[in-house]
Structure formats: structure tokens, C-alpha cells
Design a protein around this motif. Structure first.
Motif, PDB file in Angstrom:
ATOM      1  N   ASN A  64     -22.322  24.302 -13.138  1.00 43.05           N
ATOM      2  CA  ASN A  64     -21.180  23.818 -12.360  1.00 43.05           C
ATOM      3  C   ASN A  64     -19.921  24.602 -12.730  1.00 43.05           C
ATOM      4  N   ALA A  65     -18.906  24.531 -11.854  1.00 42.18           N
ATOM      5  CA  ALA A  65     -17.614  25.175 -12.111  1.00 42.18           C
ATOM      6  C   ALA A  65     -16.976  24.539 -13.344  1.00 42.18           C
ATOM      7  N   ARG A  66     -16.437  25.370 -14.227  1.00 40.80           N
ATOM      8  CA  ARG A  66     -15.839  24.849 -15.461  1.00 40.80           C
ATOM      9  C   ARG A  66     -14.317  24.808 -15.425  1.00 40.80           C
ATOM     10  N   THR A  68     -12.473  26.034 -12.227  1.00 45.07           N
ATOM     11  CA  THR A  68     -12.000  26.213 -10.855  1.00 45.07           C
ATOM     12  C   THR A  68     -11.549  24.894 -10.237  1.00 45.07           C
ATOM     13  N   ALA A  69     -10.323  24.872  -9.722  1.00 41.89           N
ATOM     14  CA  ALA A  69      -9.785  23.708  -9.014  1.00 41.89           C
ATOM     15  C   ALA A  69     -10.292  23.723  -7.572  1.00 41.89           C
ATOM     16  N   ALA A  70     -10.196  22.568  -6.910  1.00 43.49           N
ATOM     17  CA  ALA A  70     -10.741  22.421  -5.557  1.00 43.49           C
ATOM     18  C   ALA A  70     -10.135  23.441  -4.596  1.00 43.49           C
ATOM     19  N   SER A  71      -8.820  23.662  -4.681  1.00 39.90           N
ATOM     20  CA  SER A  71      -8.156  24.612  -3.765  1.00 39.90           C
ATOM     21  C   SER A  71      -8.657  26.035  -4.016  1.00 39.90           C
ATOM     22  N   LEU A  73     -11.631  26.785  -5.333  1.00 38.65           N
ATOM     23  CA  LEU A  73     -13.038  26.828  -4.940  1.00 38.65           C
ATOM     24  C   LEU A  73     -13.156  27.049  -3.435  1.00 38.65           C
TER      25      LEU A  73
ATOM     26  N   TRP B 103     -21.766  17.147  -9.515  1.00 35.39           N
ATOM     27  CA  TRP B 103     -21.838  18.511 -10.053  1.00 35.39           C
ATOM     28  C   TRP B 103     -21.310  19.557  -9.078  1.00 35.39           C
ATOM     29  N   MET B 105     -18.577  19.140  -7.373  1.00 38.16           N
ATOM     30  CA  MET B 105     -17.114  19.036  -7.300  1.00 38.16           C
ATOM     31  C   MET B 105     -16.438  20.050  -8.212  1.00 38.16           C
ATOM     32  N   ALA B 106     -15.200  20.436  -7.834  1.00 38.91           N
ATOM     33  CA  ALA B 106     -14.400  21.345  -8.656  1.00 38.91           C
ATOM     34  C   ALA B 106     -13.986  20.638  -9.949  1.00 38.91           C
ATOM     35  N   GLN B 107     -13.543  21.435 -10.924  1.00 38.49           N
ATOM     36  CA  GLN B 107     -13.180  20.902 -12.243  1.00 38.49           C
ATOM     37  C   GLN B 107     -12.071  19.855 -12.146  1.00 38.49           C
ATOM     38  N   ASP B 108     -11.017  20.128 -11.355  1.00 40.69           N
ATOM     39  CA  ASP B 108      -9.900  19.177 -11.289  1.00 40.69           C
ATOM     40  C   ASP B 108     -10.312  17.874 -10.602  1.00 40.69           C
ATOM     41  N   ALA B 109     -11.225  17.961  -9.638  1.00 43.48           N
ATOM     42  CA  ALA B 109     -11.692  16.748  -8.955  1.00 43.48           C
ATOM     43  C   ALA B 109     -12.508  15.876  -9.917  1.00 43.48           C
ATOM     44  N   ARG B 110     -13.374  16.507 -10.715  1.00 45.94           N
ATOM     45  CA  ARG B 110     -14.158  15.733 -11.702  1.00 45.94           C
ATOM     46  C   ARG B 110     -13.261  15.150 -12.790  1.00 45.94           C
ATOM     47  N   ARG B 139     -28.059  19.296 -19.006  1.00 45.51           N
ATOM     48  CA  ARG B 139     -28.267  19.781 -17.630  1.00 45.51           C
ATOM     49  C   ARG B 139     -28.594  21.267 -17.573  1.00 45.51           C
TER      50      ARG B 139
END
Lengths: 188, 188
Positions: A64-66, A68-71, A73, B103, B105-110, B139
Motif C-alpha cells: 500500500n501507499a506509505r 502519498t496523500a489522496a490528491s 495519488l 489498503w 486508500m491514500a496515507q492521509d485518508a487512512r 500483510r
């Protein structure tokens, strides 16, 4: 190679006598070098063992992204292209490890260096879609390299790729890199 | 068990006939159950294989902080105590998996769901130092559980521990949990 998989995909990279990619050069940027090898073989999946007579064998997994923010991504996803494009006959495999200081930092401290200070994601975005990329994580697997990043591009994009890695290596983030090998490849 | 290691530590938990911990109960909170077993055996390190006759064997690794901010990390470090306290004769092993939606989702969303909405770290802090804890990630190892969390506490802290897990299970974060087993243990 498959595109980014939803589930982690274990990938084994072997420096060997066989494999679809010819190793054009292998430059040790810092830390211990890898043994020379003529070709690169790539195996995907947990049931695919390393080549028994490989000079070296490195394993790591997509994840998974470690940071990266949603925007970020969605910006990446709207610009990037997948691996395996017919014109992408050049590639690079760049194994990297970072220091215990890096790994001991909290998530927000690492993110601040990674993006707010070093602009790692923003730099990468500048080279999309010319450079396709897949990141593999090795640290939690007990591997010698924390990351194996795989890049694919057309021969004419090589100067741009060189510029990208030079910009990244000049960032504060790179002061935490303790070992880095830059392996360039051609498909023939 | 060793305290938080700087380098990832691979840990193997086996439900078996032998081992220092007696399995008092194993409650399937959601998803598929594990086979019953009388005792829990724990092996540390990559060179320690699972027990050959184990009923089940789960592996996962300690790693770097994934969500914890520097201020939260120092609050935790100033309050928490290590594993292996003589009075901590009760333990819990809680294997958990989360959904592909989590998994993806982006880092900031999680992080927003994990802490800003669900207060996962803040809830855990309320039970320090009574409850000692070590988180293991499975995982990226291709394991059936994404996380194996190990908790140790004195018998008189069990009601507080029950309250903590109930509060966590009531959070928005827990709507992403697809499999959870709550294994309670006693050292004798």
C-alpha cells in the motif's frame, strides 16, 4: 510484469546469465556494490523461487501507499502509464536502503522530509507518463535493500530519467540513503 | 520477548501442544476462526522455524511506525513499559485483517480514519503503562492476517483491557476489519 496489484506481489530480481533484460551498467552510488551479472531475470509471486545459479537475488513486495496523500495519488493515477509498454525498451532497477535514523522517525517526520522538504512525489510527477514505475518494499522481509524501484521508459526518455534521479539524489531525503545501486537495462 | 527492535523482528506464533502460554479462550470476532489449540508457542527471528506439529502458525514482523506522529510517539514512549514484566501473567494475541478498501486508500485518508476520527492512538494511551503492546505486520509477508498485536498485562488489568478493545471495536476504523480473533492467554 503485472500492473500495481491490489494484494502485495512478491517480486524476485536475479542478476544472472539469462533473463529478458540485458544489464547495460550497474553503478554503485553508495554502500556495498552487487556482483556483476550480464542479464536480469524477474520472477513474480511467492511460488516462484530465485534462479539457483544467480549471481545475486533480491526480493521485495508491492504494498500500500506509505506517504502519498489522496490528491497526490489521483494526480499520479491520472498521468501514469503501466509497465510493459512496447516502446519502453529501457529500464532501471534502483535498490536503496535508508539509515536507522530514518526508520526510527515518526510518520509525520518522515513524510515532512519526503514530500514537504524533498518533493519526492512532485519530482516523480514531472516525469509521468514517460517513466513508468513500480515500488517494491524489502525491509520487513529481512532483505538487504529497503526498496527496489523498477522503472521503464523509451530510449529517448533516458536523459529525462537521468535528470529525475539527479534531482532526487540532491534532496534532503537522500542524506538518509545508506546504499544505492543504479542498474540500467535494455530489452532485446 | 525482546522489546521493540530497531530492525524488523520476524515473530512466529504457533497454536500448539507446548509453549509458555496457556490459551484461555479464542473468540472469533469476525471472519474465519482458527483451529482450537491448548497452548501458544512464540519463536523470534528468521532462523526460527514454526513448530512442525502446530495446529496453526502465524508470522508477522515488527516494523517502523506507520501512522504515529512525533508528539504521539514521545507520549507513548514516556508512558509505556516493555514486554516480559514479571507481574504481566495475562496476555492477548489479536490477529486482524482489513479490507481491500482500507489498503487502497491514500496515507492521509487512512491516517484520518485511524486517529482523527477513531482516536486509535489516544485510546491506547489511556491504558499505558498497564497494557504493554507489540505490533507485528503480516500483510506484505503474504500472511493470512495483516496484523498480529500482542498485549501483556497483570490479571487485575483485564477489565481495563476488555474496555480498551471494546472502545476500539466501536470506532469507524473497525468497519474496515474483515477478520479478527481475540486469543486470551495465561502464563503458568
Amino acid at each position: 510484469m503485472k500492473p500495481y496489484a491490489q494484494s502485495p506481489l512478491l517480486v524476485t530480481f536475479c542478476g544472472a546469465d539469462i533473463g529478458p533484460w540485458r544489464i547495460v551498467s550497474a553503478t554503485t552510488v553508495c554502500g556495498e556494490p552487487l556482483s556483476p551479472a550480464p542479464r536480469l531475470w524477474i520472477g513474480e509471486g511467492r511460488d516462484t523461487p530465485a534462479l539457483p545459479d544467480a549471481r545475486w537475488s533480491l526480493r521485495a513486495t508491492t504494498s500500500n501507499a506509505r506517504y502519498t496523500a489522496a490528491s497526490e495519488l489521483s494526480a499520479m493515477q491520472s498521468k501514469q502509464e503501466g509497465l510493459g509498454r512496447p516502446g519502453a525498451t529501457r529500464a532501471a532497477l534502483i535498490p536503496i536502503s535508508k539509515s536507522p535514523t530514518w526508520w526510527g522517525m515518526a510518520q509525520d517526520a518522515r513524510r515532512a522530509i519526503f514530500e514537504e522538504t524533498s518533493h519526492h512525489i512532485a519530482i516523480g510527477l514531472d516525469y509521468l507518463p514517460a517513466v513508468a514505475r513500480r515500488l517494491h518494499h524489502g525491509r520487513d522481509l529481512g532483505e538487504p535493500f529497503d526498496f527496489l524501484t523498477w522503472f521503464e521508459y523509451a530510449p529517448e526518455a533516458e536523459p529525462a530519467f537521468d535528470e529525475m534521479v539527479a534531482r532526487l539524489r540532491a534532496t534532503p531525503e537522500w542524506t538518509y540513503v545508506t546504499r544505492e545501486i543504479d542498474i540500467r537495462l535494455a530489452r532485446d
